[in-house]
Scaffold this motif. Structure first.
Motif, short mmCIF file in Angstrom:
data_model
loop_
_atom_site.label_atom_id
_atom_site.label_comp_id
_atom_site.label_asym_id
_atom_site.label_seq_id
_atom_site.Cartn_x
_atom_site.Cartn_y
_atom_site.Cartn_z
N ALA A 123 27.85 -1.41 48.18
CA ALA A 123 28.61 -1.22 49.42
C ALA A 123 29.79 -2.18 49.57
CB ALA A 123 27.69 -1.34 50.64
N LEU A 124 30.11 -2.90 48.52
CA LEU A 124 31.25 -3.83 48.58
C LEU A 124 32.54 -3.06 48.34
CD1 LEU A 124 31.32 -6.93 48.99
CD2 LEU A 124 31.65 -7.15 46.53
N ARG A 125 33.54 -3.27 49.21
CA ARG A 125 34.83 -2.61 49.04
C ARG A 125 35.57 -3.20 47.85
NH1 ARG A 125 37.65 -3.21 54.67
NH2 ARG A 125 39.35 -2.22 53.51
N MET A 126 36.53 -2.43 47.34
CA MET A 126 37.18 -2.77 46.09
C MET A 126 37.91 -4.14 46.08
SD MET A 126 36.22 -0.69 43.90
CE MET A 126 35.09 0.69 44.11
N PRO A 127 38.62 -4.53 47.13
CA PRO A 127 39.25 -5.85 47.09
C PRO A 127 38.26 -6.99 46.89
CG PRO A 127 40.19 -4.53 48.84
CD PRO A 127 39.01 -3.77 48.34
N ALA A 128 37.13 -6.92 47.62
CA ALA A 128 36.11 -7.95 47.47
C ALA A 128 35.43 -7.86 46.11
CB ALA A 128 35.08 -7.82 48.59
#
Length: 291
Positions: A221-226
């Protein structure tokens, strides 16, 4: 002359044109000028008797499981094809071989499993391609869109994709919109290059908040920037077993080379010392003989 003053021949041509248009319209479909619309007619097969000059064909919300390449090739002027919400699956290779003018293609909400180079390679003018909502779509070959250089809008959202090679997308010079949301992205070191391209690209990503990692569990569930930040740290600093083996081999080679160099230097020093001592003894002997 007709009551309106027009020649009967013109009226006859007009009536014949209307009649022929009605005859050529496929059963259970509606036809307008250069358009055939068969939406939601529970069609099981590709409709027959489609006018050959059709520019726009809509087959949405039916049960069509197969697109016949021969029949499609007859529609050489087709520029718009909507096949969303059907049962199209497995193999679409060479299906669109005769549709050189096609600009818009919607294959969303079907059962596609893969996209190869042969799937869309003949659609040289394709601008919009929607293959979203195909849950069984698990693979897009690296060169799948190599010939679709006019592609501006590509949607692969909500599929079974876990990986996408960077070159597959980066080599599309006209791409402006790319849908990637709600896929099963596997955010490992191999995917880092693609995420980095996303961060640096001018392409727009709709629904970007839902472009997240699915695996591994630590990045779920981590977004791409992170995800990019974490992968940069772990992938560029982490050493794997093969890295340690390589470093050990390098270290051993350096140690062995150093040992051999020291051994050779020692031998050379001994030889030089022995030669020097012999020379001194000969000089002393010569001096004694002179005296």
């Amino acid at each position: 002359m007709s009551p309106s003053g027009r020649p009967w021949s013109l009226s006859l041509v007009f009536l014949l044109g209307m009649a022929s248009e009605g005859i050529n319209c496929p059963s259970r479909c509606s036809c307008q000028y250069l358009e055939v619309n068969c939406t939601g007619q529970q069609l099981q097969e590709f409709p027959v008797d489609i006018p050959l000059d059709t520019r726009q064909l809509i087959l949405a919300a039916n049960n069509v499981s197969y697109l016949p390449a021969v029949e499609l090739s007859f529609l050489a002027d087709l520029v718009y094809l909507d096949c969303r919400k059907n049962l199209l699956g497995d193999d679409l290779d060479f299906t669109f071989i005769g549709m050189a003018k096609l600009v818009y293609l919607d294959l969303s909400f079907n059962n596609l499993t893969q996209v190869t180079f042969s799937t869309f390679s003949h659609l040289l003018r394709l601008v919009v391609l929607k293959i979203s909502d195909n849950p069984n779509l698990v693979a897009i070959e690296k060169d799948a869109f190599a010939n679709n250089t006019w592609l501006r809008h590509l949607d692969v959202s909500r599929t079974g994709l876990t990986f996408l090679d960077t070159s597959t997308i980066r080599d599309l010079p006209n791409l402006r919109l790319l849908g990637l949301s709600d896929n099963l992205w596997h955010c490992n070191c191999s995917f880092l290059d693609f995420i980095t391209w996303m961060m640096e690209s001018d392409v727009r990503f709709p629904d970007a908040d839902n472009i997240t990692c699915y695996t591994p569990a630590g990045l779920r569930a981590l977004r791409m920037p992170a995800a990019e930040a974490q992968l940069h740290f772990s992938c560029l600093t982490q050493l794997y077993k093969q890295d340690y083996v390589f470093l050990c081999l390098v270290g051993f080679c350096i140690f062995l080379a150093g040992t051999m160099a020291a051994w050779l230097a020692g031998i050379c020093a001994v030889i030089y010392e022995a030669h020097a001592s012999k020379g001194e003894e000969e000089e002393e002997d010569e001096e004694e003989e002179d005296t």
